[in-house]
Scaffold this motif. Structure first.
Motif, mmCIF file in Angstrom:
data_model
loop_
_atom_site.group_PDB
_atom_site.id
_atom_site.type_symbol
_atom_site.label_atom_id
_atom_site.label_comp_id
_atom_site.label_asym_id
_atom_site.label_seq_id
_atom_site.Cartn_x
_atom_site.Cartn_y
_atom_site.Cartn_z
ATOM 1 N N ALA A 77 -10.963 -6.248 1.978
ATOM 2 C CA ALA A 77 -9.693 -6.067 1.280
ATOM 3 C C ALA A 77 -8.525 -5.937 2.249
ATOM 4 C CB ALA A 77 -9.768 -4.841 0.372
ATOM 5 N N SER A 78 -8.772 -5.326 3.416
ATOM 6 C CA SER A 78 -7.682 -5.168 4.391
ATOM 7 C C SER A 78 -7.211 -6.510 4.922
ATOM 8 C CB SER A 78 -8.134 -4.263 5.546
ATOM 9 O OG SER A 78 -9.120 -4.898 6.350
ATOM 10 N N VAL A 79 -8.111 -7.483 5.019
ATOM 11 C CA VAL A 79 -7.740 -8.831 5.458
ATOM 12 C C VAL A 79 -7.112 -9.611 4.304
ATOM 13 C CG1 VAL A 79 -8.643 -11.026 6.335
ATOM 14 C CG2 VAL A 79 -9.497 -8.873 7.267
ATOM 15 N N ALA A 80 -7.706 -9.502 3.109
ATOM 16 C CA ALA A 80 -7.208 -10.246 1.955
ATOM 17 C C ALA A 80 -5.819 -9.794 1.526
ATOM 18 C CB ALA A 80 -8.176 -10.103 0.783
ATOM 19 N N SER A 81 -5.468 -8.546 1.800
ATOM 20 C CA SER A 81 -4.143 -8.033 1.440
ATOM 21 C C SER A 81 -3.128 -8.233 2.554
ATOM 22 C CB SER A 81 -4.241 -6.537 1.108
ATOM 23 O OG SER A 81 -4.705 -5.792 2.223
ATOM 24 N N GLY A 82 -3.562 -8.776 3.698
ATOM 25 C CA GLY A 82 -2.647 -9.026 4.803
ATOM 26 C C GLY A 82 -2.276 -7.796 5.596
ATOM 27 N N GLU A 83 -3.037 -6.719 5.463
ATOM 28 C CA GLU A 83 -2.747 -5.518 6.242
ATOM 29 C C GLU A 83 -3.162 -5.692 7.696
ATOM 30 O OE1 GLU A 83 -3.344 -1.749 3.588
ATOM 31 O OE2 GLU A 83 -4.834 -3.237 2.963
ATOM 32 N N VAL A 84 -4.227 -6.448 7.922
ATOM 33 C CA VAL A 84 -4.677 -6.783 9.277
ATOM 34 C C VAL A 84 -5.066 -8.247 9.309
ATOM 35 C CG1 VAL A 84 -5.485 -4.447 9.844
ATOM 36 C CG2 VAL A 84 -7.050 -6.078 8.750
#
Length: 509
Positions: free
Chosen positions: A162-169
């Motif tokens: 989710a952190s990658v899919a949301s563009g956070e990292v």
């Protein structure tokens, strides 16, 4: 002109820092801002580590100022699954049992990503001790799928996906024991890779199933995942992990090679399995046709003992989990229940109140399976099934280079929808056998399902230590998906990129 972290690949971040277009410190602030703006909705992180991220960014900027060559992932924001130790953070495994545990050393896989220049943004949420397929069993909070906040991100590495899919990292690390990288990658619309068992060191990763666990990366493109794999295998064999192997390859070297003349295995019986939705079936069939259009030959293969995979896994996994988690007894490690009259009472109450329901379920099952009279009937039979499944894959790879199949039987389901544990276990129907055999596998997003509007994906699995070839095929699937979505196939981005509700919200520099 302002740049958005969402739009940059790992190599673009590094190249931009080298060129002086921006600094690693600016990238770090952009990632931390994205977490601040988005994670209240997604809840991907259990702990954010701004001090560590900014300190790593300063090292990159100082190296550039000194005229030094920057490492290959310089300035790339990274999330780390919370079962991997990192000095300066807690490593909780999303469990009350380890809620206050401070890492006293750094896992080899994390160290290698930091040596490659990554910025550790924080520790990602997960199913407790990696027991689960939805990140609902975390003791602290659930993680929401960025494509639909009322749906699961998958698990157990749901926070990482989710952190990658949301563009956070830009990149994240997860661990995969029965599908815990590939399944959440599929549900969140990102690329997720489980390398061959032994390719990446497990030292410093809290163990679930020691013969099944493997660390791997998440990214928004196959190229980013290949770059992360280069970092993870850099340095070769880790003497702290006896199963660690040397993998002296550049995973980007043949990434753009064509697949003409190569053979892709398909398994007709798997495509008719109960529970596989029409939109996932259609998407995987589309990926097969895309590979055929690029010159690959589709070959039917059979894995006759695959039906035994889930049964074998839920014998082997709980047995190994029971052994690995015995140390968390409130005396040696873990939550300690206060005001107990005896050591026995303290251990019993600490474990009863420190572990969640799924962690207890799997340990109790493992204890029973290893008991006298039961061990011979089930554990030995599971090991024999493992041998047969491994032989089936080996026989298939004599005919084909890789095998194409679904990564998950359906798109992301709603929270609470799969309340029966056995239903949840079937979410890993297509991923478990690869852990049993020890081969590599990668999940590649294909686009949005026509009915659900949610990410669909395909899984490619390959022979042991042929992970570079696996990524060549994954890139071919990615090209086909990009072309089908009307995107520039040469750009190296997936058909999905960042979930639209989160793109552009924070993360600018």
């Amino acid at each position: 002109m302002a740049r958005s972290l969402d739009t940059l690949s790992a190599s673009q971040i590094r190249d931009g820092i080298v060129a002086g277009d921006f600094t690693a410190t600016e990238v770090a602030h952009a990632a931390l801002d994205a977490v601040q703006q988005r994670d209240g909705s997604v809840q991907a992180f259990l702990q954010v580590s701004p001090e560590l991220a900014l300190a790593a960014a300063k090292r990159v900027d100082d190296a550039r100022a000194a005229g030094e060559e920057l490492p290959p992932l310089a300035g790339v924001p990274l999330a780390v699954k919370d079962n991997m130790n990192l000095v300066g953070t807690r490593t909780t495994c999303a469990s009350k049992m380890l809620g206050n545990y401070e890492s006293v050393y750094t896992a080899t896989c994390v160290r290698r990503m930091l040596d490659a220049g990554c910025l550790p943004v924080g520790k990602a949420n997960m199913d407790e001790f990696a027991f689960g397929s939805s990140t609902e069993s975390s003791a602290f909070h659930r993680t929401n799928n960025p494509w639909d906040l009322e749906r699961v991100p998958g698990g157990s590495s749901g926070g990482s996906a989710a952190s990658v899919a949301s563009g956070e990292v830009t990149l994240a690390l997860g661990s995969d024991t029965g599908g815990s990288i590939r399944q959440p990658a599929a549900l969140c619309g990102v690329v997720g890779m489980k390398p061959t068992y032994g390719a990446v060191s497990r030292y410093g990763v809290v163990a679930f199933g020691s013969s099944l666990d493997q660390v791997g990366p998440f990214g928004r493109s196959v190229r980013d995942v290949a770059l992360a794999m280069n970092a993870l295998v850099a340095g070769g064999h880790d003497p702290m992990d006896s199963t660690s192997q040397d993998c002296p390859v550049d995973f980007t070297e043949h990434l753009e090679d064509g697949v003409a003349g190569r053979k892709v295995g398909v398994i007709p019986a798997l495509m008719e399995a109960k529970g596989l939705t029409d939109e996932v079936r259609s998407a995987v069939q589309g990926a097969a046709e895309s590979l055929r259009a690029q010159g690959a030959e589709l070959v039917e293969v059979d894995l006759p003992n695959l039906d035994a995979a889930i049964a074998a896994y839920y014998v082997l996994g709980p047995c190994e989990a029971f052994s690995n988690l015995a140390r968390f007894d409130g005396v040696r490690y873990g939550y300690q229940e206060p005001n107990c009259a005896t050591l026995t009472e303290q251990s019993e109450l600490s474990r009863a109140r420190g572990f969640g329901a799924e962690a207890k379920r799997r340990q109790m099952l493992g204890a029973w399976l290893l008991s006298s009279g039961v061990y011979e009937r089930y554990y030995l039979a599971a090991q024999k099934a493992r041998t047969l499944i491994t032989r089936d894959y080996a026989a298939a790879y004599e005919k084909v280079d890789v095998i194409l199949m679904p990564a998950c039987p359906r798109t992301a389901f709603k929270f609470g929808e799969l309340s029966d544990p056995t239903q949840m276990y079937l979410s890993d129907l297509y991923t478990i056998s690869i852990n049993i055999a020890g081969n590599g596998g990668v999940s590649v997003p294909l686009g949005l399902g026509a009915e659900s509007g949610l990410p669909t994906s395909a899984q490619l699995v390959g022979p042991a230590f042929r992970d570079r070839d696996l990524l060549t095929f994954a890139r071919a699937v990615e090209r086909g998906a990009a072309e089908a979505a009307g995107k520039d196939a040469s750009s190296g981005v997936t058909a999905l990129s960042v979930a639209p509700d989160f793109a552009g919200k924070g993360g600018e520099f």
